[in-house]
Design an enzyme around this catalytic site. Structure first.
Site, PDB file in Angstrom:
ATOM      1  N   HIS A   1       9.817  -5.877   6.288  1.00  0.00           N
ATOM      2  CA  HIS A   1       8.364  -5.883   6.312  1.00  0.00           C
ATOM      3  C   HIS A   1       7.841  -6.287   7.690  1.00  0.00           C
ATOM      4  O   HIS A   1       8.221  -7.307   8.234  1.00  0.00           O
ATOM      5  CB  HIS A   1       7.808  -6.813   5.241  1.00  0.00           C
ATOM      6  CG  HIS A   1       6.407  -6.469   4.907  1.00  0.00           C
ATOM      7  ND1 HIS A   1       5.342  -6.990   5.609  1.00  0.00           N
ATOM      8  CD2 HIS A   1       5.883  -5.594   4.035  1.00  0.00           C
ATOM      9  CE1 HIS A   1       4.231  -6.457   5.136  1.00  0.00           C
ATOM     10  NE2 HIS A   1       4.532  -5.612   4.182  1.00  0.00           N
ATOM     11  N   PRO A   2       6.952  -5.462   8.267  1.00  0.00           N
ATOM     12  CA  PRO A   2       6.573  -5.674   9.669  1.00  0.00           C
ATOM     13  C   PRO A   2       5.431  -6.651   9.919  1.00  0.00           C
ATOM     14  O   PRO A   2       5.019  -6.820  11.063  1.00  0.00           O
ATOM     15  CB  PRO A   2       6.140  -4.270  10.113  1.00  0.00           C
ATOM     16  CG  PRO A   2       5.646  -3.616   8.886  1.00  0.00           C
ATOM     17  CD  PRO A   2       6.349  -4.222   7.723  1.00  0.00           C
ATOM     18  N   CYS A   3       4.907  -7.319   8.904  1.00  0.00           N
ATOM     19  CA  CYS A   3       3.633  -8.000   9.160  1.00  0.00           C
ATOM     20  C   CYS A   3       3.715  -9.215  10.074  1.00  0.00           C
ATOM     21  O   CYS A   3       2.718  -9.656  10.578  1.00  0.00           O
ATOM     22  CB  CYS A   3       2.893  -8.340   7.874  1.00  0.00           C
ATOM     23  SG  CYS A   3       3.741  -9.498   6.833  1.00  0.00           S
ATOM     24  N   GLY A   4       4.906  -9.771  10.363  1.00  0.00           N
ATOM     25  CA  GLY A   4       4.918 -10.890  11.315  1.00  0.00           C
ATOM     26  C   GLY A   4       5.336 -10.471  12.708  1.00  0.00           C
ATOM     27  O   GLY A   4       5.336 -11.267  13.648  1.00  0.00           O
ATOM     28  N   THR A   5       5.700  -9.182  12.836  1.00  0.00           N
ATOM     29  CA  THR A   5       6.365  -8.714  14.069  1.00  0.00           C
ATOM     30  C   THR A   5       5.589  -9.022  15.337  1.00  0.00           C
ATOM     31  O   THR A   5       6.157  -9.543  16.306  1.00  0.00           O
ATOM     32  CB  THR A   5       6.628  -7.201  13.982  1.00  0.00           C
ATOM     33  OG1 THR A   5       7.405  -6.932  12.834  1.00  0.00           O
ATOM     34  CG2 THR A   5       7.347  -6.700  15.214  1.00  0.00           C
TER      35      THR A   5
END
Lengths: 268, 243
Positions: B195-199
């Site tokens: 999941h990319p949301c903290g990238t």
């Protein structure tokens, strides 16, 4: 939005064949979108054949239960919130009760319950100048980060398109060859940025599609696209969208790419 | 939109493309033993390969799980320095070989790269293997033949067995928020994805010391150092040395 759900303890799979052509239907896609996309000639009831044997395990991994579908939905919601507001805080800070209630409303196709919860997320409407002010989220419990005051950016609308190509020189959409393979459907997940432009007071779905699918809007458009993602399609998130019929649930409305149909839709 | 990747940890599509191609070139130039090459794949629009959009693919990565049934032959390995012992034993380890494909795809929503992956249960027949002992370590090199690729796709529970401990811990805390199922943007099938949301947050930290020019080209290698770790991909350090 409704998801087709077959509870079968022996074989938890959501794989269907629509005779005489076999179509591997992807389970995370709302049933309305699938219906619009695959049934050029709308048939009601929609006859599906469910297979309990011969699961194509080399191309589709086994369904991992309702949880994976629920989280796929939640993640889509987070993504939509991120696109609209610049972060996913409003979704991540939803109370447990709200999360459950929202998922239940999706499962049951209960629009009223859904609206009760989704309005709390404040996913729109946008201001007149098409800018999003990130300090307008309101206070949320458990949010430790200070809001940066006065930061603005152009607003983006989450859009998901499922595009099915039909043969050229088609007079009636109903004559299109049915989809025989899911791979012939293109999936585009791309936000559309609304910019204030000279001479353009409102932004229409047609303009959005022209930007997202320029290859289909040349001299010979031949594609038919199914509707935008539910989070973008709620009435409070895109008030400037002028080409859907009022009162129709938007997530089930096909957005056609051909200019003739677009004209009809705009006049509605 | 060619906005600078700079300060907020995101990057534009053009920057992604440039960084991806730089990664592919640099990777090819270093000698990576255990991993195949990354390849650039243009995506197809209306059947025609696109010049502006694509993704990077690393395919055919084996995970051979330790502890598979090994029948030792009569040659006992001698624990001397640098001795090569040769054992021949026939073993079928059908359940213990997983074959992975990794794709790095640009996300327009989050403006960061996203890792998509899937695993196959591969049928495999090991016919010979060599024990090599050195003073500091001993390890097994398997000579693999007869790899059949008609295997089944792995579920998340099966993939878990190949993940490093810290990822397992994250997974145990919350099964579907760290690794999720998403439709692959270019392949019409659901793949697993990190999941990319903290990238963008951690990329901001990783890149803040670099100048603008370096920042966009170094983006993918830096990103890969974190994302690769999460899925147990060992990225060679040589990737980070200036050539």
């Amino acid at each position: 939005m409704t998801l087709l759900n077959l509870e079968n303890p022996c074989y938890s799979c959501r794989f269907f064949a629509d005779s005489p052509f076999y179509v591997r239907i992807v389970r995370y896609i709302p049933i309305g979108v699938l219906f619009d996309l695959l049934c050029a000639d709308p048939e009601r009831p929609w006859n599906l054949t469910v297979h309990f044997r011969g699961y194509p395990a080399d191309i589709l991994s086994p369904c991992e239960g309702e949880d994976s579908v629920k989280w796929n939905y939640n993640n889509s919601l987070k993504e939509a919130a991120f696109i609209i507001t610049g972060n996913s805080k409003n979704v991540m800070n939803m109370s447990q009760a709200d999360q459950l209630a929202m998922w239940e409303s999706v499962r049951k196709g209960d629009l009223n319950s859904y609206m009760n919860i989704s309005t709390k997320l404040k996913l729109g409407p946008f201001e007149e100048d098409f800018l999003v002010r990130t300090s307008s989220l309101g206070s949320r419990q458990g949010s430790d980060e200070p809001e940066s005051p006065g930061s603005v950016k152009p607003c983006r609308v989450p859009v998901r398109l499922y595009v099915r190509r039909v043969q050229e020189d088609l007079e009636y959409l109903e004559d299109a060859i049915p989809v025989s393979d899911w791979e012939s459907v293109s999936y585009i997940n791309r936000p559309f940025e609304i910019r204030k432009e000279e001479g353009r007071r409102i932004t229409t779905l047609e303009h959005a599609l022209e930007t997202l699918l320029p290859e289909f809007f040349g001299s010979k458009p031949t594609a038919r696209a199914a509707g935008p993602e539910p989070a973008a399609a709620t009435p409070d998130s895109a008030p400037d969208d002028s080409d859907t019929t009022p009162g129709t649930p938007r997530d089930r409305e096909p957005a056609s790419a051909s200019p003739q149909e677009m004209d009809v839709a705009k006049r509605a | 939109m060619g906005s600078s990747s700079a300060c907020d940890g995101t990057l534009s599509l053009d920057e992604f493309n440039a960084s991806a191609k730089a990664l592919v070139t640099k990777w090819r130039g270093i000698d990576v033993d255990a991993l195949p090459d990354w390849e650039w794949r243009p995506c197809r629009k209306m059947g025609v390969p696109s010049e502006t959009e694509g993704f990077v693919a690393l395919e055919g990565v084996y995970r051979i799980r330790a502890g598979s049934q090994i029948e030792e032959s009569s040659d006992d390995p001698v624990p001397d320095d640098d001795v090569v012992g040769h054992d021949t034993s026939v073993q079928s380890s059908r359940d213990n070989v997983h074959l992975y494909d990794f794709h790095i795809v640009y996300s327009f929503s989050y403006k960061v790269p996203v890792l998509y992956f899937q695993g196959l249960q591969a049928g495999m027949h090991i016919s010979e293997h060599y024990w090599i002992f050195t003073s500091s370590a001993s390890f097994l090199i398997a000579n693999v033949c007869n790899l059949s690729l008609g295997g089944q796709l792995l579920t998340l529970d099966e993939i878990k067995k190949d993940l490093p401990p810290h990822s397992l811990q994250l997974l145990n805390e919350s099964k579907w928020t760290f690794i999720t199922r998403e439709e692959h943007p270019h392949l019409s099938r659901p793949w697993f994805t990190l999941h990319p949301c903290g990238t963008s947050d951690w990329m901001k930290l990783l890149l803040h010391k670099l100048g603008d020019k370096d920042r966009s080209l170094q983006y993918l290698p830096a990103w890969l150092s974190v994302a690769g770790q999460a899925v147990g991909l060992k990225i060679p350090l040589k990737l980070y040395c200036s050539s």
